[in-house]
Design a protein around this motif. Structure first.
Motif, PDB file in Angstrom:
ATOM      1  N   THR A 262       0.609  -1.401  -0.065  1.00  6.72           N
ATOM      2  CA  THR A 262       0.023  -0.061   0.258  1.00  6.72           C
ATOM      3  C   THR A 262       1.112   1.632  -0.126  1.00  6.72           C
ATOM      4  O   THR A 262       0.243   2.197  -0.541  1.00  6.72           O
ATOM      5  N   ALA A 263       2.246   1.212   0.818  1.00  7.27           N
ATOM      6  CA  ALA A 263       2.714   2.708   1.111  1.00  7.27           C
ATOM      7  C   ALA A 263       3.773   3.057  -0.109  1.00  7.27           C
ATOM      8  O   ALA A 263       3.341   4.223  -0.789  1.00  7.27           O
ATOM      9  N   THR A 264       4.387   1.861  -1.019  1.00  3.74           N
ATOM     10  CA  THR A 264       5.357   2.474  -1.755  1.00  3.74           C
ATOM     11  C   THR A 264       5.116   1.185  -3.238  1.00  3.74           C
ATOM     12  O   THR A 264       5.535   1.343  -4.443  1.00  3.74           O
ATOM     13  N   THR A 265       3.894   0.543  -3.167  1.00  3.13           N
ATOM     14  CA  THR A 265       4.001  -0.404  -4.106  1.00  3.13           C
ATOM     15  C   THR A 265       5.328  -1.669  -4.289  1.00  3.13           C
ATOM     16  O   THR A 265       5.188  -2.031  -5.407  1.00  3.13           O
ATOM     17  N   ALA A 266       5.772  -1.881  -2.905  1.00  5.01           N
ATOM     18  CA  ALA A 266       7.040  -2.319  -3.012  1.00  5.01           C
ATOM     19  C   ALA A 266       6.444  -4.035  -3.057  1.00  5.01           C
ATOM     20  O   ALA A 266       5.577  -4.807  -3.636  1.00  5.01           O
ATOM     21  N   ILE A 267       7.300  -5.162  -4.528  1.00  2.00           N
ATOM     22  CA  ILE A 267       7.057  -6.663  -4.543  1.00  2.00           C
ATOM     23  C   ILE A 267       8.288  -7.253  -4.073  1.00  2.00           C
ATOM     24  O   ILE A 267       9.269  -7.322  -3.801  1.00  2.00           O
ATOM     25  N   ASP A 268       7.355  -8.605  -3.136  1.00  4.87           N
ATOM     26  CA  ASP A 268       8.167  -8.938  -2.675  1.00  4.87           C
ATOM     27  C   ASP A 268       8.014  -9.912  -3.085  1.00  4.87           C
ATOM     28  O   ASP A 268       7.900 -10.860  -4.381  1.00  4.87           O
ATOM     29  N   PRO A 269       9.519 -10.496  -2.751  1.00  2.69           N
ATOM     30  CA  PRO A 269      10.407 -11.479  -3.968  1.00  2.69           C
ATOM     31  C   PRO A 269       9.828 -12.793  -3.329  1.00  2.69           C
ATOM     32  O   PRO A 269       9.633 -13.966  -2.868  1.00  2.69           O
ATOM     33  N   LEU A 270       8.975 -13.467  -4.283  1.00  2.21           N
ATOM     34  CA  LEU A 270       7.863 -14.764  -3.891  1.00  2.21           C
ATOM     35  C   LEU A 270       8.127 -15.712  -4.519  1.00  2.21           C
ATOM     36  O   LEU A 270       8.284 -16.806  -3.161  1.00  2.21           O
ATOM     37  N   ASN A 421       6.791   0.987  -9.536  1.00  3.43           N
ATOM     38  CA  ASN A 421       6.772  -0.142 -10.126  1.00  3.43           C
ATOM     39  C   ASN A 421       4.800   0.198 -11.195  1.00  3.43           C
ATOM     40  O   ASN A 421       4.755  -1.086 -12.057  1.00  3.43           O
ATOM     41  N   PHE A 422       4.470   0.866 -10.668  1.00  6.63           N
ATOM     42  CA  PHE A 422       2.857   0.419 -11.601  1.00  6.63           C
ATOM     43  C   PHE A 422       2.420   1.778 -11.851  1.00  6.63           C
ATOM     44  O   PHE A 422       3.274   2.995 -12.206  1.00  6.63           O
ATOM     45  N   SER A 423       1.515   2.094 -11.333  1.00  5.65           N
ATOM     46  CA  SER A 423       0.908   3.232 -11.352  1.00  5.65           C
ATOM     47  C   SER A 423       0.570   4.560 -10.329  1.00  5.65           C
ATOM     48  O   SER A 423      -0.282   5.180  -9.996  1.00  5.65           O
ATOM     49  N   LEU A 424       1.900   3.694  -8.841  1.00  7.12           N
ATOM     50  CA  LEU A 424       1.382   5.154  -8.358  1.00  7.12           C
ATOM     51  C   LEU A 424       3.551   5.928  -8.326  1.00  7.12           C
ATOM     52  O   LEU A 424       4.272   5.106  -8.412  1.00  7.12           O
ATOM     53  N   VAL A 425       3.830   6.897  -8.581  1.00 14.11           N
ATOM     54  CA  VAL A 425       5.062   7.698  -8.027  1.00 14.11           C
ATOM     55  C   VAL A 425       4.056   8.262  -6.031  1.00 14.11           C
ATOM     56  O   VAL A 425       3.961   9.302  -5.659  1.00 14.11           O
ATOM     57  N   CYS A 426       6.254   7.773  -5.443  1.00 13.71           N
ATOM     58  CA  CYS A 426       6.717   7.783  -4.168  1.00 13.71           C
ATOM     59  C   CYS A 426       7.148   9.257  -4.424  1.00 13.71           C
ATOM     60  O   CYS A 426       8.350   9.197  -4.714  1.00 13.71           O
ATOM     61  N   GLY A 461      -8.756  21.872  -2.519  1.00 15.32           N
ATOM     62  CA  GLY A 461     -10.190  21.223  -3.918  1.00 15.32           C
ATOM     63  C   GLY A 461      -9.815  20.122  -5.131  1.00 15.32           C
ATOM     64  O   GLY A 461     -10.569  19.558  -5.776  1.00 15.32           O
ATOM     65  N   LYS A 462      -8.534  21.430  -5.509  1.00 17.96           N
ATOM     66  CA  LYS A 462      -8.325  20.131  -7.093  1.00 17.96           C
ATOM     67  C   LYS A 462      -7.695  18.728  -6.996  1.00 17.96           C
ATOM     68  O   LYS A 462      -7.574  18.489  -8.138  1.00 17.96           O
ATOM     69  N   ALA A 463      -7.562  18.408  -6.201  1.00 15.62           N
ATOM     70  CA  ALA A 463      -6.972  16.924  -5.927  1.00 15.62           C
ATOM     71  C   ALA A 463      -6.677  16.230  -4.497  1.00 15.62           C
ATOM     72  O   ALA A 463      -6.806  17.445  -3.799  1.00 15.62           O
ATOM     73  N   TYR A 464      -6.609  15.216  -5.043  1.00 18.21           N
ATOM     74  CA  TYR A 464      -6.421  14.217  -3.616  1.00 18.21           C
ATOM     75  C   TYR A 464      -5.645  13.420  -3.651  1.00 18.21           C
ATOM     76  O   TYR A 464      -5.691  12.699  -4.337  1.00 18.21           O
ATOM     77  N   MET A 465      -4.282  13.676  -2.492  1.00 26.52           N
ATOM     78  CA  MET A 465      -3.463  12.627  -2.709  1.00 26.52           C
ATOM     79  C   MET A 465      -3.056  11.810  -1.146  1.00 26.52           C
ATOM     80  O   MET A 465      -4.281  12.871  -0.207  1.00 26.52           O
ATOM     81  N   THR A 466      -2.152  11.142  -0.420  1.00 31.20           N
ATOM     82  CA  THR A 466      -2.418  10.372   0.349  1.00 31.20           C
ATOM     83  C   THR A 466      -1.145  10.143   0.919  1.00 31.20           C
ATOM     84  O   THR A 466      -0.174  10.376  -0.254  1.00 31.20           O
ATOM     85  N   HIS A 467      -0.359  10.380   1.651  1.00 36.69           N
ATOM     86  CA  HIS A 467       1.145   9.840   2.027  1.00 36.69           C
ATOM     87  C   HIS A 467       1.364   8.250   2.928  1.00 36.69           C
ATOM     88  O   HIS A 467       0.408   7.799   3.009  1.00 36.69           O
ATOM     89  N   ALA A 468       2.763   8.102   2.830  1.00 36.47           N
ATOM     90  CA  ALA A 468       3.053   7.425   4.001  1.00 36.47           C
ATOM     91  C   ALA A 468       4.497   7.552   4.321  1.00 36.47           C
ATOM     92  O   ALA A 468       5.100   9.003   4.098  1.00 36.47           O
ATOM     93  N   VAL A 469       4.686   6.964   5.578  1.00 39.94           N
ATOM     94  CA  VAL A 469       5.688   6.795   5.843  1.00 39.94           C
ATOM     95  C   VAL A 469       6.348   5.717   5.598  1.00 39.94           C
ATOM     96  O   VAL A 469       6.381   4.719   6.558  1.00 39.94           O
ATOM     97  N   VAL A 470       7.628   5.644   5.406  1.00 39.64           N
ATOM     98  CA  VAL A 470       8.616   4.607   5.250  1.00 39.64           C
ATOM     99  C   VAL A 470       9.682   4.654   5.468  1.00 39.64           C
ATOM    100  O   VAL A 470      10.012   6.099   5.320  1.00 39.64           O
ATOM    101  N   GLY A 471      10.370   3.903   6.099  1.00 39.59           N
ATOM    102  CA  GLY A 471      12.149   4.191   6.960  1.00 39.59           C
ATOM    103  C   GLY A 471      12.078   5.589   7.710  1.00 39.59           C
ATOM    104  O   GLY A 471      13.134   6.135   7.527  1.00 39.59           O
ATOM    105  N   GLY A 472      11.166   6.030   8.374  1.00 42.87           N
ATOM    106  CA  GLY A 472      10.650   7.028   8.903  1.00 42.87           C
ATOM    107  C   GLY A 472      11.040   8.526   7.915  1.00 42.87           C
ATOM    108  O   GLY A 472      10.514   9.479   8.441  1.00 42.87           O
ATOM    109  N   LEU A 473      10.585   8.428   6.681  1.00 39.42           N
ATOM    110  CA  LEU A 473      10.558   9.440   5.907  1.00 39.42           C
ATOM    111  C   LEU A 473       9.072   9.415   5.358  1.00 39.42           C
ATOM    112  O   LEU A 473       8.675   8.892   4.752  1.00 39.42           O
ATOM    113  N   TYR A 474       7.921  11.095   5.677  1.00 43.02           N
ATOM    114  CA  TYR A 474       7.356  11.440   5.045  1.00 43.02           C
ATOM    115  C   TYR A 474       7.351  11.123   3.067  1.00 43.02           C
ATOM    116  O   TYR A 474       8.061  11.969   2.666  1.00 43.02           O
TER     117      TYR A 474
END
Length: 509
Positions: A262-270, A421-426, A461-474
């Motif tokens: 969810t945060a960054t679209t990381a891919i676990d090495p399946l 990886n896909f259509s998410l830009v962090c 009101g012109k755009a809506y984005m959300t955030h993540a905190v990964v490795g202590g970085l917002y």
């Protein structure tokens, strides 16, 4: 004998009734009005601020304290929807919605939902509506083919698929199956020894499922990830964690590997994770809720390489396959393990078809008894657009995300935090855009600035984005995927980001 008063009361009720609960002609008339209302909503959706601006408790002030005693016309109700409900919506279908992950919509998805609601069947077992079960069997095998899932996940390979409402349901059901299978081997008194594994990027659904299933909360492992591995779960760290648990006398039970966190679209090495899990007899569930849809495209299929080593796999067509809420596809290699944990067979459900063991009773593959005919809308989507168009829809979103990524990279005030990886830009405002002499202060300041930037973007009101905190970085997340989004909306969103960044950064110089 005198007349029966109860019969007289019924006659009076019938004669005074102004409306019927279901009248085909009235349904036709009102249905057209509702369809027109929704079509108008979509035509005007860009006029609304993407994120709702109402205050908590606003709706109670707008509506009466009690339900109406007499019927009200649909025209009056729809006016209240426009005046009071629409302002309280966050417009997930807006082309300027870049938050969370998308909840895609489509004409076929709408029409399928109308048919589903229109028939209103409750398909808990085969005999309760044979078409509901058999279409679900077929659609799940179609999707399995599109994803190139191993035959062991298909009905023809003794596996099979089921439609749930959410990933949480899918994980709860598979974890229950894994739990019971393990306890049959080691004894139910050892429930407190079972351990569940994920990464610190795994969706909170896994922890919630662990609590629901009755696993000791102290036996939930969120294994730390790092930026150097793209925030993916390390097979070596998994092995070390399992080994440590074994030394404590605990029993490894369940691993959730994520394709597109969810945060960054990381891919676990399946593939590597499945090899480790197999050594210790751990059930592997693959959560591809968001990114699974992309894997119908040949260029993304490699992200689920190794899925043949998993026990179960799920993804959500309601996120990125234009099907509409709610629709989660779950495949399992061994459906009998699910059924042994989830089935009940009261006398009122007994029937010849079920007793013959020649049909699927989906009540035994899920938590609830009742279930909707979800396969109908998924079937309409697959047939109405075809595999080629669905792949192209996804590719268009990915290309728009590449455009946004390129715009970010061109502005030296910003940086991309993790590879797309896909259509998410962090992305975030870079530390180099600020002045600081202390590294610890710098991290806090950069996080603060980016938090302010996100608040300003969403308040516009012109755009809506959300955030993540990964490795202590917002970081800010721009998730491209709304059905109506076009290239121009990407460019406009970036301009909103730049304008607010300029205003905020000017206060730090």
């Amino acid at each position: 004998m005198g007349s029966f008063p109860f019969h007289q009361d019924l006659q009076e009720i019938a004669s005074s009734q102004l409306t019927k609960a279901l009248d085909p002609e009235e349904f036709r008339k009102q249905g057209h009005m509702v369809i027109d209302f929704i079509a108008d909503y979509y035509q005007n959706i860009e006029k609304y601020p993407v994120l709702s601006r109402v205050e908590p408790g606003y709706l109670k002030k707008c509506l009466p304290e009690s339900a109406p005693y007499d019927p009200e016309p649909i025209s009056t109700i729809l006016k209240d929807v426009q005046d009071h409900i629409v302002p309280g919506l966050t417009h997930w279908q807006s082309p300027n919605f870049f938050a969370y992950f998308s909840s895609t919509a489509s004409t076929a998805g709408f029409l399928g939902e109308i048919l589903t609601t229109g028939f209103n069947v409750v398909g808990f077992n085969w005999v309760s509506s044979p078409a509901a079960t058999e279409l679900e069997n077929i659609v799940m095998d179609w999707l399995g083919d599109m994803l190139q899932l191993p035959k062991s996940f298909h009905f023809s390979g003794n596996g099979g698929g089921v439609l749930h409402g959410s990933t949480c349901e899918a994980i709860v059901c598979t974890m229950v199956a894994a739990r019971d299978q393990m306890l049959r081997r080691i004894g139910s008194e050892n429930l407190g020894k079972l351990v569940v594994y994920g990464s610190d990027q795994t969706h909170s659904t896994l922890q919630k499922a662990t609590q629901i299933v009755g696993i000791n909360t102290e036996n939930f492992r969120a294994i730390k990830t790092t930026k150097s591995t793209g925030f993916a779960l390390s097979p070596e760290m998994l092995r070390l964690t399992i080994s440590s648990d074994l030394e404590k006398g605990l029993v490894p039970l369940f691993l959730c590997a994520t394709i597109g966190t969810t945060a960054t679209t990381a891919i676990d090495p399946l593939e590597a994770l499945c090899h480790v899990a197999k050594e210790y007899g751990v059930w592997v569930h693959v959560d591809a809720a968001y990114a699974g849809s992309a894997c119908i495209c040949p260029e993304f299929r490699h992200f689920i390489n190794g899925v043949e080593g998993a026990n179960s796999f799920s993804f959500n067509p309601h996120k990125w396959l234009f099907t509409g809420m709610d629709c989660c596809c779950l495949w399992v290699k061994n459906p009998s393990v699910l059924a042994s944990s989830l089935s009940t067979n009261p006398e009122f459900l007994r029937n010849k078809a079920s007793d013959s063991k020649q049909v699927v009773d989906y009540k035994d593959w899920q938590i609830a008894l009742s279930r909707r005919f979800r396969a109908l809308k998924l079937w309409l989507v697959l047939r109405s657009y075809g595999v080629a168009n669905l792949r192209n829809f996804i590719r268009i979103h990915v290309n728009m995300a590449k455009t946004f990524e390129g715009l970010v990279r061109m502005d030296k005030r910003f940086e991309i935090l993790v590879p797309r990886n896909f259509s998410l830009v962090c992305f975030r405002i870079s530390p180099s855009a600020l002045i600081s002499s202390n590294e610890d202060d710098e991290i806090g300041m950069v996080n603060e600035v980016n938090c302010k930037l996100l608040e300003a973007i969403n308040a516009s009101g012109k755009a809506y984005m959300t955030h993540a905190v990964v490795g202590g970085l917002y970081v800010l997340r721009c998730a491209v995927g709304a059905t109506l989004s076009e290239e121009k909306h990407i460019v406009e969103a970036w301009k909103v980001v730049q304008d607010h960044a300029k205003a905020i950064l000017s206060t730090y110089w």
